[in-house]
Scaffold this active site. Structure first.
Site, short mmCIF file in Angstrom:
data_model
loop_
_atom_site.label_atom_id
_atom_site.label_comp_id
_atom_site.label_asym_id
_atom_site.label_seq_id
_atom_site.Cartn_x
_atom_site.Cartn_y
_atom_site.Cartn_z
CG HIS C 70 -2.09 -0.94 1.04
ND1 HIS C 70 -1.95 -2.31 1.15
CD2 HIS C 70 -3.40 -0.72 0.74
CE1 HIS C 70 -3.13 -2.89 0.95
NE2 HIS C 70 -4.02 -1.96 0.70
N PRO C 71 0.35 2.30 -0.64
CG PRO C 71 -1.01 3.86 -1.77
CD PRO C 71 -0.94 2.40 -1.34
CD GLN C 91 -3.61 8.30 -1.19
OE1 GLN C 91 -3.03 9.37 -1.36
NE2 GLN C 91 -2.97 7.23 -0.73
#
Lengths: 295, 295, 295, 295
Positions: C70-71, C91
């Site tokens: 995951h970022p 996001q």
């Protein structure tokens, strides 16, 4: 039972003092007699304290005699034979002089059951109660043991005595024996206090007919000129307070349905603290209302 | 009076059609007869329109005969002699088969006064009314002149007919003859719908005893599973809806006074639009509540 | 990311199935691959269950790899390098693509502190949150130990996956991932729903500027045609809902003070259950109002 | 500007009397001079009446001179050159000594436009206003004709004078120039007044930053020890009163959602009668609240 000033009671002969206070505790002048020696009193609270102290230090048999000196509630034979003026006034305040047959039987059952179990009369400060709450109090106390009930009886006797003393003696200080029930009507349709609303306070009863306690009309401030109940304990019990809002809005020519959605608004509530201030306001439009326990 | 489908009524013989609808307008099969020629009907609203049109275009003497075909309200002799099944059902819905003596006399006075003045019976769609509102309606109509009352009678007859047709005919469309009375209890102490609250709806009466309309208990959503009144007109009149909130909060062990400040909360309101949806919610804590006319 | 039907996913080749669902769990096609063998699925809930089961039975190092795939939240470098379309959409829904400098720094602090302590990125299902509640969530989670945070991360990943699956797959059943925020304005001055009231919903923020979520006007029923938030989770956070009641009453020519006592009414409240139905009504006259958490 | 007693003003020399009251009407001692002959005054209301009578009977050119004796609002040059102590105090009470640039420009525009049209300064009793309501007042008055504005100016000058006199003269009677803004918080979750709630009153502004008027904490009676505004006019304008209820209920360990549904509750309202008593109470549970204009 004409009122005395505390100054008089401080200054008079011991005999006069005892005579004046003989029935503050039912048929028990010995309590006033003991308190007499503590004169002068700075206030009625101090006087009451001295009398209560006499009760507190009394021997068990004297305390029992004090309890037994009290009449039964609503006993026709005893009432015919004559109560003390104080007992008579108190029992009448509860309406015990005008009981329905069903109520009379209920009280007789209470007295007999209680006397049969404990050997002394059921005592309660009736000015702090409604008929319903007396019967409820009885049902709660009957299962107790003798020791507990002896103590409870003394407590109630002291409450009775405080109320009698409050009536009898004029003093700068006051015993904390009064409560207050008040209301306030706010018209949230116009954003102003609602003036001219007829209100009626009824004491509810499980046993017999309900009883109108008072009727009043709200003043320019949306309040009643006098509290609904004041200058005395607010009797523990169930009440219904009804506001005639339909005619109020009709007079102001507010558009309403036909018949009006709201006309007579009943608020049903209980009082649990006779010495407290209970405020029961109404916020009302022709289509909505709200109430809450205020203070 | 077994139910018919609209399809059947469209397809059957004219005689059967007239037979089925003979008493939609009391003892007046000529109305169904005229409507028969307009078959087939797309819906029950169209059918009712055709019957009403027959009434509207009828000559004055025929309209008067229609009015006179109706029975008196609550007339014991006529009831004994037998009403149409429809009239019997309607009058019973209002409780006219079980009147107190005072109520019986009130209705008899109404009927006699009205018949004496106008020469025809006082007609009102009783399924849209309570006993109180019928008497109020009568008092408003009695001062009218004959022309006005003839027109009023025809209007009420059409309302009666629409309700009879709604009961008799199953169709995809519905006549707008039903209303709804609903409630909702929100516990603003816990911020959740109040489940398990007993509610009781009583029809109030000036004349005699009030009558319990329905009892229910709120579900998990704070509502009753069925509307308090639904699937029929909500009769014009005064009602009291009582909520048992004391036991609800006691079960949830919410701290309360003794006795609880609020126990049985009565909301007293009037219904003015029998075909409308009236929503009477309660927002409640142990110390406050609010209600309003919702929708 | 075009929508698929469940039927298609049940019928297509394994490769196509895995290809379609590769990023339901970020950069982790092995989960879809394992789930493929359980085809056909009766509904999307069953499909999600199969994918979640694959995660649940995965070995610790594989679970860690899933987390690390995951970022970071709001990381400019990663955003420039390119996120999955799914991460980008999520996001952006939080407004992470248009942060103020103060907000950007706050998120960077969060990410760095978290990654420094745990060795993997801070993961949260942003579609269930506002910026404020993300930072609050971070502050609560940072003191945890690695084991707890590993578990928390998996939970959040599954929430993210459920929302992605809900967007991607059309099925007769629905995953329970949506909530609803609604309002209702009742004019208790006229006893009717208030139509034509402008409402504005703003998401409040401690950090930077507050953000308008939606504007609407109440319809004839006093409601908004669409829920204020619906068809998605209602983000945890603080909101202010403002009602323009002054112009509403002015248009109805209701007598008011000048300036009007009430004009713009703000209701400030928090959302804590993104999948729940939160109803925030307003009962209002020109001189009073009330609100409550309804449902 | 030290306070004088009415007795002193009745007894002192005419010169001292005029000296003391020279600036009750800005730079216009002739008004005090005329009033001096009516001494002694029974009260400050009578004194004010005598001064106002002098204004009322003055010739038009003298009235115009009185108007022109007043300074512009918020004029930097005039402020630098020096205002009367009274004007300075009044303008500061409105915050005219600390305007933002936008506000300064708005006031300059007002003054110039008004002076250009009428040839005399725009006069308003600023202690009865907020910055917003001054600008609103200006916009309403600018379209008037000279005659109307001359009259309006005299009215405002008399209001200013009454407030100055109220500050200056101690007397048994009071001029009716003060209002009151109060609040009360009732916790309908526990049925008691809410003690320890932080409240903050903010004056709202369309132009620049809003301004905190006062902060307080509710006492055992749910009220603030001092009125929110008292002992002075309550300035016409828009306000927001915020109650910190989240921490109050948290301290009482009442179950709440996380984050709490209600935390900071803002009530936004306008004041229209500076000399009236405006009561803005809050009835609150963790899930609901209500307010109304009380009195």
């Amino acid at each position: 039972m004409s009122q005395k000033t505390l100054a008089d009671l401080n200054a008079c002969s011991k005999d006069d003092f005892v005579g004046a206070l003989a029935n503050i505790f039912e048929y028990s002048p010995w309590i006033a007699e003991q308190a007499a020696s503590a004169r002068p009193f700075a206030g009625v609270n101090q006087l009451f304290g001295a009398m209560k102290a006499a009760v507190d230090r009394a021997a068990p048999d004297l305390r029992l005699a004090l309890i037994k000196a009290h009449p039964d509630l609503a006993n026709k034979t005893q009432r015919a034979a004559g109560l003390t003026a104080e007992s008579d006034f108190e029992q009448n305040s509860l309406g015990l002089d005008r009981l329905s047959d069903a109520e009379y039987e209920a009280f007789e059952r209470v007295n007999n059951a209680y006397r049969a179990k404990f050997g002394f009369p059921y005592i309660v400060s009736v000015r702090r109660h409604t008929k319903d709450s007396v019967l409820r109090d009885f049902e709660r106390r009957l299962p107790n043991d003798v020791k507990t009930e002896t103590q409870k009886s003394i407590e109630e006797i002291c409450r009775i005595a405080a109320l009698r003393l409050d009536l009898l003696v004029a003093s700068d200080d006051r015993l904390q024996v009064h409560g207050r029930l008040s209301t306030h009507v706010l018209d949230t349709h116009s954003g102003k206090p609602a003036a001219g609303i007829a209100v009626e306070l009824v004491e509810l009863s499980n046993l017999g007919v309900s009883r109108v306690v008072t009727r009043a009309v709200t003043n320019a401030d949306g309040r009643t000129d006098q509290p609904l109940i004041g200058g005395r304990p607010v009797p523990i019990g169930r009440y219904e307070l009804t506001f005639s809002v339909g005619s109020y809005f009709a007079q102001r020519q507010v558009p309403m349905s036909d018949p009006p959605f709201l006309d007579q608004i009943p608020l049903r509530f209980s009082v649990s603290e006779p010495e407290g201030h209970l405020h029961v306001p109404l916020l009302v439009t022709p289509w909505s209302y709200a109430t809450y326990r205020g203070s």
